[in-house]
Design a protein around this motif. Structure first.
Motif, short mmCIF file in Angstrom:
data_model
loop_
_atom_site.label_atom_id
_atom_site.label_comp_id
_atom_site.label_asym_id
_atom_site.label_seq_id
_atom_site.Cartn_x
_atom_site.Cartn_y
_atom_site.Cartn_z
N LEU A 1 0.82 -1.21 0.00
CA LEU A 1 0.00 0.00 0.00
C LEU A 1 0.86 1.26 0.00
CD1 LEU A 1 -2.83 -1.06 2.47
CD2 LEU A 1 -3.06 -0.62 0.02
N ARG A 2 1.97 1.23 0.77
CA ARG A 2 2.86 2.39 0.75
C ARG A 2 3.43 2.62 -0.65
NH1 ARG A 2 5.11 -0.15 5.42
NH2 ARG A 2 4.27 0.69 7.35
N LYS A 3 3.81 1.51 -1.29
CA LYS A 3 4.33 1.62 -2.64
C LYS A 3 3.29 2.23 -3.58
CE LYS A 3 6.33 -1.09 -6.42
NZ LYS A 3 6.71 -2.45 -6.88
N GLU A 4 2.05 1.72 -3.46
CA GLU A 4 0.98 2.25 -4.31
C GLU A 4 0.72 3.71 -3.98
OE1 GLU A 4 -3.66 1.20 -5.53
OE2 GLU A 4 -2.54 -0.07 -4.13
N LEU A 5 0.81 4.04 -2.67
CA LEU A 5 0.59 5.42 -2.25
C LEU A 5 1.65 6.34 -2.85
CD1 LEU A 5 -0.85 7.53 -0.53
CD2 LEU A 5 0.59 6.82 1.41
N VAL A 6 2.92 5.88 -2.79
CA VAL A 6 4.00 6.68 -3.37
C VAL A 6 3.79 6.85 -4.86
CG1 VAL A 6 6.48 6.70 -3.86
CG2 VAL A 6 5.66 6.08 -1.58
N GLU A 7 3.41 5.74 -5.53
CA GLU A 7 3.18 5.81 -6.97
C GLU A 7 2.01 6.74 -7.29
OE1 GLU A 7 2.59 1.80 -8.08
OE2 GLU A 7 4.73 1.28 -8.07
N THR A 8 0.95 6.68 -6.47
CA THR A 8 -0.20 7.53 -6.72
C THR A 8 0.15 9.00 -6.51
OG1 THR A 8 -1.66 5.74 -6.02
CG2 THR A 8 -2.60 7.96 -6.08
N LYS A 9 0.92 9.26 -5.42
CA LYS A 9 1.35 10.64 -5.17
C LYS A 9 2.22 11.15 -6.33
CE LYS A 9 1.16 10.80 -0.12
NZ LYS A 9 1.93 10.95 1.12
N ALA A 10 3.10 10.27 -6.83
CA ALA A 10 3.95 10.67 -7.96
C ALA A 10 3.10 10.94 -9.19
CB ALA A 10 4.98 9.57 -8.24
N ALA A 11 2.10 10.04 -9.39
CA ALA A 11 1.21 10.25 -10.53
C ALA A 11 0.41 11.53 -10.37
CB ALA A 11 0.28 9.05 -10.69
N LEU A 12 0.01 11.80 -9.11
CA LEU A 12 -0.73 13.03 -8.86
C LEU A 12 0.14 14.24 -9.13
CD1 LEU A 12 -3.22 14.54 -7.82
CD2 LEU A 12 -2.30 14.24 -5.50
N ALA A 13 1.40 14.17 -8.67
CA ALA A 13 2.31 15.30 -8.91
C ALA A 13 2.53 15.52 -10.40
CB ALA A 13 3.64 15.03 -8.20
#
Length: 251
Positions: free
Chosen positions: A117-129
């Motif tokens: 989930l942390r990995k997905e969260l980081v990826e989502t935040k990166a995608a959001l950025a």
């Protein structure tokens, strides 16, 4: 005639000597018998004393033997009790080891899920950025919502130790779950409710706040502890200021 007289005198003298010797012998024998009788009486008394002492010792030994048998019975009973306790302790240790193994497996699974989930969260935040500069405001809002969901999922795993997903936990929340506002924080932007994990509350659960029959606001649980929860007030979700004592329910 004179010869006969001499002969008779001689016989009389011999008879007297014989009688004296016989009397002396009888007296000596009598003394010997009396001494032997006294010796026998002393020996008999000694034997009787020895017999009495032996009987006393036998009684003491019998009593001691009975006491030893009683102590042996007690020791055997204690040994049976100790063996039963040892068996129970062995079973308890085995059960605790199994429970510890299951807990370790659950913790490992929760750690794996949290890492994913942390990995997905980081990826989502990166995608959001990356999408912030090019995506529409609707896409940004969707990504932000996804981030909030992932953060709630991570918080849930940390608080419960894993075992089921947040979606499963939300589906298992009782329909009649109800709470009371204990405290209003951040100028009405968040509240503290008197429900927690023990009551079935989970992160991301949305509740309706009412005062009487009037809906005051809607809130979403963000931090769920054992006996209380912190919830954020959803914007534009009610018609009045929240107060301590307001009631919360699922609908």
């Amino acid at each position: 005639m004179r010869g006969i007289t001499l002969t008779l005198c001689l016989f009389a003298i011999l008879a007297a000597v014989a009688s004296g010797l016989l009397y002396s012998m009888i007296g000596t024998r009598k003394q010997e018998l009396e001494l032997q009788t006294k010796d026998l009486q002393v020996a008999l008394a000694s034997s009787q004393a020895a017999l009495t002492d032996a009987e006393s010792r036998n009684e003491s030994a019998t009593a001691r033997l009975g006491e030893l048998e009683r102590q042996l019975s007690e020791l055997r009973a204690r040994n049976v009790t100790l063996e039963a306790r040892n068996s129970q302790l062995a079973r308890d240790v085995t059960s605790m080891r199994q429970e510890l193994s299951l807990r370790e497996n659950a913790d490992a699974a929760a750690a794996t899920d949290a890492a994913a989930l942390r990995k997905e969260l980081v990826e989502t935040k990166a995608a959001l950025a990356a999408a912030t500069a090019i995506a529409s405001s609707e896409a940004v809002a969707t990504a932000a919502t996804r981030i909030e969901d992932l953060e709630a999922e991570v918080a849930f795993l940390r608080q419960t130790g894993g075992g089921r997903s947040l979606a499963e936990a939300l589906a298992a929340v009782p329909e009649d779950l109800a709470a009371t506002v204990l405290e209003v924080r951040d100028a009405g932007k968040s509240v503290v409710l008197n429900i927690g994990l023990r009551s079935g509350a989970v992160p991301s659960l949305e509740l309706v706040l009412r005062r009487g029959s009037t809906i005051v606001a809607r809130v979403r649980l963000t931090d769920v502890r054992d006996s209380y929860s912190v919830a954020e007030v959803l914007p534009s979700s009610g018609s009045g200021a929240i107060r301590a004592g307001d009631r919360a329910s699922r609908s």
